[in-house]
Scaffold this active site. Structure first.
Site, mmCIF file in Angstrom:
data_model
loop_
_atom_site.group_PDB
_atom_site.id
_atom_site.type_symbol
_atom_site.label_atom_id
_atom_site.label_comp_id
_atom_site.label_asym_id
_atom_site.label_seq_id
_atom_site.Cartn_x
_atom_site.Cartn_y
_atom_site.Cartn_z
ATOM 1 N N PRO A 162 -14.700 28.543 -1.055
ATOM 2 C CG PRO A 162 -13.027 28.748 0.521
ATOM 3 C CD PRO A 162 -14.219 29.455 -0.024
ATOM 4 C CG ASP B 294 -18.947 24.062 -11.389
ATOM 5 O OD1 ASP B 294 -19.575 23.550 -12.328
ATOM 6 O OD2 ASP B 294 -18.501 25.222 -11.405
ATOM 7 C CE LYS C 49 -12.324 17.898 -16.393
ATOM 8 N NZ LYS C 49 -11.270 18.833 -16.239
ATOM 9 N N GLY D 237 -15.497 29.081 -5.116
ATOM 10 C CA GLY D 237 -14.734 30.303 -4.851
ATOM 11 C C GLY D 237 -15.571 31.512 -5.208
ATOM 12 C CG ASP D 238 -15.818 35.934 -7.177
ATOM 13 O OD1 ASP D 238 -16.663 36.496 -6.463
ATOM 14 O OD2 ASP D 238 -15.654 36.180 -8.384
ATOM 15 C CG MET E 35 -7.333 24.764 -12.429
ATOM 16 S SD MET E 35 -8.517 25.363 -13.645
ATOM 17 C CE MET E 35 -8.276 27.124 -13.587
HETATM 18 C C1 LIG Z 1 -12.285 26.183 -12.155
HETATM 19 S S1 LIG Z 1 -11.240 26.971 -11.009
HETATM 20 C C2 LIG Z 1 -12.399 27.875 -10.059
HETATM 21 C C3 LIG Z 1 -11.785 28.871 -9.118
HETATM 22 C C4 LIG Z 1 -12.798 29.567 -8.233
HETATM 23 N N1 LIG Z 1 -13.705 30.375 -9.002
HETATM 24 C C5 LIG Z 1 -12.179 30.405 -7.117
HETATM 25 O O1 LIG Z 1 -12.446 31.593 -6.990
HETATM 26 O O2 LIG Z 1 -11.415 29.837 -6.336
HETATM 27 C C6 LIG Z 1 -10.833 25.603 -9.989
HETATM 28 C C7 LIG Z 1 -9.454 25.745 -9.400
HETATM 29 O O3 LIG Z 1 -9.484 26.691 -8.347
HETATM 30 C C8 LIG Z 1 -8.624 26.280 -7.311
HETATM 31 N N2 LIG Z 1 -9.428 25.962 -6.124
HETATM 32 C C9 LIG Z 1 -10.761 26.118 -5.999
HETATM 33 N N3 LIG Z 1 -11.161 25.758 -4.760
HETATM 34 C C10 LIG Z 1 -10.049 25.375 -4.099
HETATM 35 C C11 LIG Z 1 -9.798 24.885 -2.788
HETATM 36 N N4 LIG Z 1 -10.790 24.731 -1.895
HETATM 37 N N5 LIG Z 1 -8.525 24.584 -2.441
HETATM 38 C C12 LIG Z 1 -7.511 24.746 -3.312
HETATM 39 N N6 LIG Z 1 -7.688 25.192 -4.572
HETATM 40 C C13 LIG Z 1 -8.938 25.513 -4.956
HETATM 41 C C14 LIG Z 1 -7.881 25.059 -7.842
HETATM 42 O O4 LIG Z 1 -6.740 25.498 -8.548
HETATM 43 C C15 LIG Z 1 -8.908 24.486 -8.771
HETATM 44 O O5 LIG Z 1 -8.326 23.609 -9.717
#
Ligand SMILES: C[S@@+](CC[C@H](N)C(=O)[O-])C[C@H]1O[C@@H](n2cnc3c(N)ncnc32)[C@H](O)[C@@H]1O
Length: 244
Positions: free
Chosen positions: A12, A35, A57, A89-90, A172
């Site tokens: 994260p 990203d 972005k 994240g993952d 999101m």
């Molecule tokens: C394109 S998705 C990727 C998610 C990612 N693969 C995961 O496992 O968390 C991006 C979204 O994941 C969430 N997200 C990812 N990192 C975050 C963080 N550090 N804090 C809060 N939300 C997060 C948010 O909703 C963000 O808009």
């Protein structure tokens, strides 16, 4: 000469949440395509001299087209490079992983997937709560709150989403939550269901807010696009360490 692509999950945001395998792959890569949410201190593990390519972005700039990112991966690999495709994240959660894998398969390029800490797990940890509870939350469901146009997906499974015995995590979904909450309460989910808004989890800007479904819907009414990455959790959440 054909290279190899490692899809590496960056977790994260906190570099201490990288896996040992992720650090290894970053340290050996010739090129890293990353990203926005996988940038910052995480990139300090990339070796000097490697190509660093941002494909997310950026403030005010449109995101590169997915086809363009897939083509870049193929082009780099065809030079014989060891390529890391870094995803937040993952990598397998809401990360357009499938499109990139398909492009590599079509081009005959080998790849691996290095799993990582998904943001919902980090959000729950930051709030001091589990995602499941032995008697009251036997199910966890992940949902995107935005379809390709940015609106609330039209084909929501409201019976599942209004299940009071599940922990639901919305990715999101900050901008569409007010609408979603209306559908959830109409489907029978009590407005006083516990809710958590977790922004910038595991980053220096982390903010947690705890309240009810109704109060969160009110708080997010009319919210604009943009802002830090955010997750919304609701369901029978345990008592935790949220800020509110
Ligand atoms: C394109 S998705 C990727 C998610 C990612 N693969 C995961 O496992 O968390 C991006 C979204 O994941 C969430 N997200 C990812 N990192 C975050 C963080 N550090 N804090 C809060 N939300 C997060 C948010 O909703 C963000 O808009």
């Amino acid at each position: 000469m054909t290279g190899f692509v490692s899809f590496v999950s960056s977790g994260p945001g906190d570099p201490e949440l990288l896996t040992l395998k992720a650090v290894d792959r970053l340290g050996r890569a010739d090129a890293v395509l990353f990203d926005d949410l996988s940038s910052g201190p995480i990139l300090s593990h990339v070796r000097e001299g490697a190509d660093l390519v941002g494909v997310g972005k950026r403030a005010g700039r449109a995101s590169p087209q997915q086809d363009h990112v897939s083509q870049l991966l193929v082009d780099y690999a065809r030079t014989g490079a060891r390529v890391v495709r870094l995803k937040s994240g993952d990598a397998g959660l809401f990360g357009r992983l499938e499109e990139e894998i398909t492009a590599l398969r079509d081009a005959g390029i080998g790849f691996e997937i290095v799993p990582g800490v998904p943001s919902p797990c980090a959000a729950a940890a930051a709030a001091g709560i589990p995602l499941t509870r032995r008697l009251t939350a036997r199910r966890v469901q992940f949902l995107t709150g935005a379809d390709v146009s940015g609106g609330l997906p039209a084909d929501l499974n409201l019976a599942a989403l209004a299940d009071p015995h599940a922990t639901t995590v919305i990715f999101m979904g900050r901008r569409t939550f007010h609408d979603l909450a209306g559908h959830l309460t109409a489907a029978g989910l009590p407005p006083d269901t516990p809710a958590l808004l977790a922004e910038g989890v595991a980053t220096a800007d982390q903010r947690l807010w705890r309240g009810t479904l109704a109060a969160l819907a009110e708080r997010l009414s009319g919210v604009e696009a943009g802002g830090p990455p955010a997750l919304i959790l609701y369901g029978p959440l345990a008592q935790g360490d949220g800020d509110a």
